[in-house]
Design an enzyme around this catalytic site. Structure first.
Site, mmCIF file in Angstrom:
data_model
loop_
_atom_site.group_PDB
_atom_site.id
_atom_site.type_symbol
_atom_site.label_atom_id
_atom_site.label_comp_id
_atom_site.label_asym_id
_atom_site.label_seq_id
_atom_site.Cartn_x
_atom_site.Cartn_y
_atom_site.Cartn_z
ATOM 1 N N GLU A 152 10.380 7.259 -1.453
ATOM 2 C CA GLU A 152 10.068 8.488 -0.712
ATOM 3 C C GLU A 152 11.105 8.775 0.374
ATOM 4 O O GLU A 152 10.760 9.113 1.508
ATOM 5 C CB GLU A 152 8.649 8.414 -0.132
ATOM 6 C CG GLU A 152 7.589 8.254 -1.219
ATOM 7 C CD GLU A 152 6.155 8.315 -0.728
ATOM 8 O OE1 GLU A 152 5.910 7.943 0.437
ATOM 9 O OE2 GLU A 152 5.277 8.712 -1.523
ATOM 10 N N ASP A 156 -1.430 5.485 -6.300
ATOM 11 C CA ASP A 156 -1.397 5.600 -4.837
ATOM 12 C C ASP A 156 -2.790 5.630 -4.217
ATOM 13 O O ASP A 156 -3.255 6.701 -3.813
ATOM 14 C CB ASP A 156 -0.620 6.876 -4.460
ATOM 15 C CG ASP A 156 -0.207 6.893 -2.997
ATOM 16 O OD1 ASP A 156 -0.466 5.905 -2.299
ATOM 17 O OD2 ASP A 156 0.383 7.898 -2.562
ATOM 18 N N GLU A 171 -7.022 7.794 3.540
ATOM 19 C CA GLU A 171 -6.170 8.923 3.167
ATOM 20 C C GLU A 171 -6.760 9.734 2.009
ATOM 21 O O GLU A 171 -6.826 10.957 2.077
ATOM 22 C CB GLU A 171 -4.775 8.412 2.791
ATOM 23 C CG GLU A 171 -3.863 9.525 2.291
ATOM 24 C CD GLU A 171 -2.457 9.045 1.952
ATOM 25 O OE1 GLU A 171 -2.188 7.836 2.068
ATOM 26 O OE2 GLU A 171 -1.633 9.894 1.559
HETATM 27 C C1 GCV Z 1 3.779 5.747 4.624
HETATM 28 C C2 GCV Z 1 1.548 7.708 0.301
HETATM 29 C C3 GCV Z 1 1.289 8.374 1.622
HETATM 30 C C4 GCV Z 1 2.482 8.287 2.533
HETATM 31 C C5 GCV Z 1 2.867 6.819 2.689
HETATM 32 C C6 GCV Z 1 3.169 6.255 1.302
HETATM 33 C C7 GCV Z 1 3.506 4.776 1.336
HETATM 34 O O1 GCV Z 1 2.470 8.430 -0.449
HETATM 35 O O2 GCV Z 1 0.899 9.690 1.408
HETATM 36 O O3 GCV Z 1 2.144 8.855 3.770
HETATM 37 O O4 GCV Z 1 3.953 6.650 3.549
HETATM 38 O O5 GCV Z 1 2.043 6.417 0.487
HETATM 39 O O6 GCV Z 1 2.624 4.009 1.004
HETATM 40 O O7 GCV Z 1 4.597 4.415 1.717
#
Ligand code: GCV
Length: 701
Positions: free
Chosen positions: A302, A381, A409
């Site tokens: 990411e 995720d 989340e």
């Molecule tokens: C910290 C998901 C979340 C992101 C997070 C990512 C990860 O994509 O939405 O906010 O980033 O996981 O675990 O690194």
């Protein structure tokens, strides 16, 4: 009504009142505080034990001493701190450690004979864990004779990762995916300096068995990067505050640190200067924080930098940091969350769910001994339903950590009551090689058997903030509690854990009607994760969340995006074909029997059907229902169940702390609003796509 989007960030400053005691109210210490107690031994956690007991005794009329001056009811003693006090009865002194093992670095031995309860430990933190075990037992710790029993954690490292930013991130705020106000560590680029809150946090963690935290987000920004070097004092201060509770501090670092902080032209893991930089930097970290735990790294993920930029692989990257940490006993938690986040939705060959396995399984055997590969529990995720990640079965020569998400989340963002322990328990109990074989928990606990034999950690993303109730939703405290307890012993039963949490958080003497409180909390929480699943994305297909913040429905929110999370619904059917026969082949990443079970439309469990298969709406599930009717039924049922939760909760008005009651009431109202929105959007979407009416004739828009 405050909605999540405009919820105030609850700020407290150093002078503000202490936060909610969570599961450690004074009353939880009554049984200990009413006793004559001897605390024997030295070391910071022993002082913590002494202080806890002294506070309880001051309140409940007992006494605590360091050398026995008379009869006692309770002895908490370190075995290697000189001769055991005379008051330890001979039977207990000579009792061999049951099951042949000693308490070790973190365990304790508990016995009771001749009217004296005795906790013996070999290391100070074991004594602390022993004390909190007694707190859970309450009066039961002081009744009858109890044969000696050794208690040891099943897992070596029980860790919470904080996704807290030091500086406020323009999009993600102070805490990425944080739903409980601001950070307990940082505010607007600086340490927040709330020492009392951090001590209280350390105490809560120790009482569940958590022994490690990372103090900053895995997405490491320019300010956060500095914690490794010029802002090391900020980390040291947190470590000093948590040390008495047996909690070691870890740091998320950026792979680009040699360039960003060291001024080097490269961060190439095979470059000599880069190696030297990490070694000297890490040496300075340990000079300042001698019990520093290690680094957490999100690399090539990411947008975070990583070894791919230099044509190197993730073993090269992880081993670079591991080499710097090894002389000091530190570990690197290297995250396996690596996938193409710029995928073209038209490309049906790329499957995000395959990515971690494809990247990491070929590297098995190449990671240094102090690398812990940190794998999200599922292949995508942190969804409310996913299969267990195939990576966990694929890396026999690698130490693993399984990563859970306590912060909600994708499970209602601490506006929805969603007790996650049953879900985690299901993941931990999943038998990777089929019935009768080793479970995920067995792999982490290094229980003998075929497959990985390196042992591992349980890690979770934390859910606390500066909210007066720590977690925004007071009932979300139960998730934090249960995570720590499951990390200590993954075999614990989620319902029993909820009872423990209820007993501690709502002691019988502090509530109007203890039976009603217990029954209501079970009615609200026991099935809350499955209820959440019912009114959100169906049959394991995942996502369908609003992309703006992952809260609330957005059925097509991700469908034509670059993130690789699609459901492929059309007029005929829905689901992702991950079979070897006609799909992405991800089913082949599992060992048998799961590779066959998931491949087979007939055998695939209903709850994962749309994760592995694209099926027509008329497909009949094992439950006997069609897919489309299942979608309608579960969404109507889920909302009705939230209504029932709200009504049950109303019955606690005047029975528990009004502030807790009011906060939960507010959240349940929002949960009902949001669940209704989910129901209506999901049902309407699938009705419009499929044209199939609800067999029960209910209203679909
Ligand atoms: C910290 C998901 C979340 C992101 C997070 C990512 C990860 O994509 O939405 O906010 O980033 O996981 O675990 O690194």
């Amino acid at each position: 009504m405050t909605s999540p989007a405009n919820a105030p960030v609850t700020a407290t400053d150093p002078a503000s009142p202490p936060p909610h005691p969570a599961w450690l109210p004074p009353e939880a210490f009554r049984a200990i505080g009413a006793r004559r107690v001897l605390v024997h031994g030295e070391g910071p956690p022993v002082e913590t034990v002494h202080d806890e007991v002294a506070r309880a005794c001051a309140r409940y009329g007992g006494r605590v001493e360091r050398t026995a001056a008379g009869p006692v009811d309770l002895v908490l003693a370190l075995r290697d701190s000189g001769p055991l006090p005379e008051v330890v009865p001979p039977a207990a002194r000579t009792a061999p450690d049951p099951d042949g093992g000693s308490p070790g670095d973190e365990g304790f031995l508990l016995t009771r004979s001749d009217g004296v309860t005795i906790v013996l430990a070999d290391a100070p933190v074991g004594l602390l864990y022993g004390l909190f075990h007694l707190v859970r037992l309450g009066e039961a710790a002081f009744t009858g004779e109890q044969p000696a029993r050794t208690h040891r954690p099943a897992l070596r490292r029980r860790m919470l990762d904080h996704w807290d930013n030091v500086a406020v991130h323009p999009v993600m705020g102070q805490v990425e995916r944080g739903y409980a106000g601001g950070s307990i560590f940082w505010r607007d680029g600086r340490p927040r300096g709330d020492r009392e809150r951090l001590r209280a946090y350390g105490r809560l963690l120790a009482s569940t068995g958590v022994n490690a935290i990372s103090v900053n987000n895995v997405n490491v920004g320019p300010t956060e990067a500095l914690l490794l070097t010029e802002r090391l004092d900020d980390v040291a201060e947190i470590a000093d505050l948590l040390r008495p509770y047996g909690v070691r501090v870890h740091l998320s670092v950026t792979f680009a640190a040699p360039v960003l902080l060291g001024g080097l032209p490269t961060a190439d893991p095979l470059d000599e200067q880069v190696r030297d930089w990490w070694e000297s930097t890490t040496r300075r970290v340990y000079a300042r924080v001698p019990d520093f735990g290690g680094y957490v790294v999100k690399a090539d993920s990411e947008g975070q930098p990583g070894p791919f930029s230099y044509g190197r692989d993730h073993a090269d990257g992880a081993n670079l940091l591991a080499a710097a940490l090894a002389p000091h006993g530190g570990v690197v938690h290297w995250r396996a969350f690596v996938y193409d986040h710029r995928q073209d939705w038209r490309d049906r060959t790329t499957d995000r769910a395959r990515a971690a396995y494809d990247h990491f399984a070929p590297l098995d055997g190449r990671f240094a001994d102090n690398v812990v590969l940190q794998v999200k529990f599922g292949p995508v995720d942190f969804q409310p339903r996913e299969p267990v990640s195939p990576v966990i079965a694929a890396m026999p020569a690698t130490r693993l950590a399984v990563e859970l998400q306590v912060t909600q989340e994708y499970t209602g963002q601490q506006w929805h009551a969603c007790y996650l322990a049953p879900w985690w328990h299901e993941v931990l109990a999943f038998r990777l090689w089929g019935p009768g074989e080793r479970s995920v928990a067995d792999v982490l606990a290094d229980v003998p058997g075929p497959g990985p034999r390196r042992g591992g950690d349980l890690v979770a993303v934390a859910n606390v903030g500066d909210d007066p109730f720590w977690c925004g939703h007071p009932l979300a405290q139960a998730n934090l509690y249960a995570f720590g307890r499951l990390a200590w012993d993954p075999r614990l039963d989620p319902t029993a854990l909820l009872d423990e949490w209820i007993d501690l958080t709502f002691p019988a003497s502090t509530v109007g009607d203890p039976t009603l409180v217990r029954e209501t909390l079970h009615a609200v929480l026991d099935d809350s994760w499955r209820i959440y699943e019912r009114y959100t994305a169906p049959l394991g297909v995942g996502f369908m969340v609003n992309p703006a913040g992952h809260y609330g429905p957005g059925v097509d929110g991700y469908e034509y995006s670059r993130w690789g999370t699609y459901h492929f619904a059309d007029r005929d059917g829905v689901g992702v074909d991950r079979t070897r026969a006609t799909g992405t082949g991800m089913t082949g990443q599992y060992p048998p029997p799961w590779s066959q079970v998931y491949e087979s439309l007939e055998q695939c469990p209903d709850e994962l059907l749309l994760f592995f298969h694209h099926v027509p709406y008329s497909h009949v599930l094992h439950s006997g229902s069609t897919v489309i009717q299942h979608i309608y039924d579960t969404h109507f049922a889920g909302v009705a169940e939230v209504e029932a939760m709200r009504d049950r909760w109303a019955g606690l008005a005047g029975v528990i702390d009004p502030a807790v009651h009011e906060r939960v009431t507010e959240r349940l109202a929002e949960q009902l609003r949001c669940a209704t929105e989910w129901r209506d959007q999901v049902n309407t979407y699938f009705f419009r796509k499929s044209g199939v009416p609800d067999a029960r004739g209910r209203r679909i828009h």
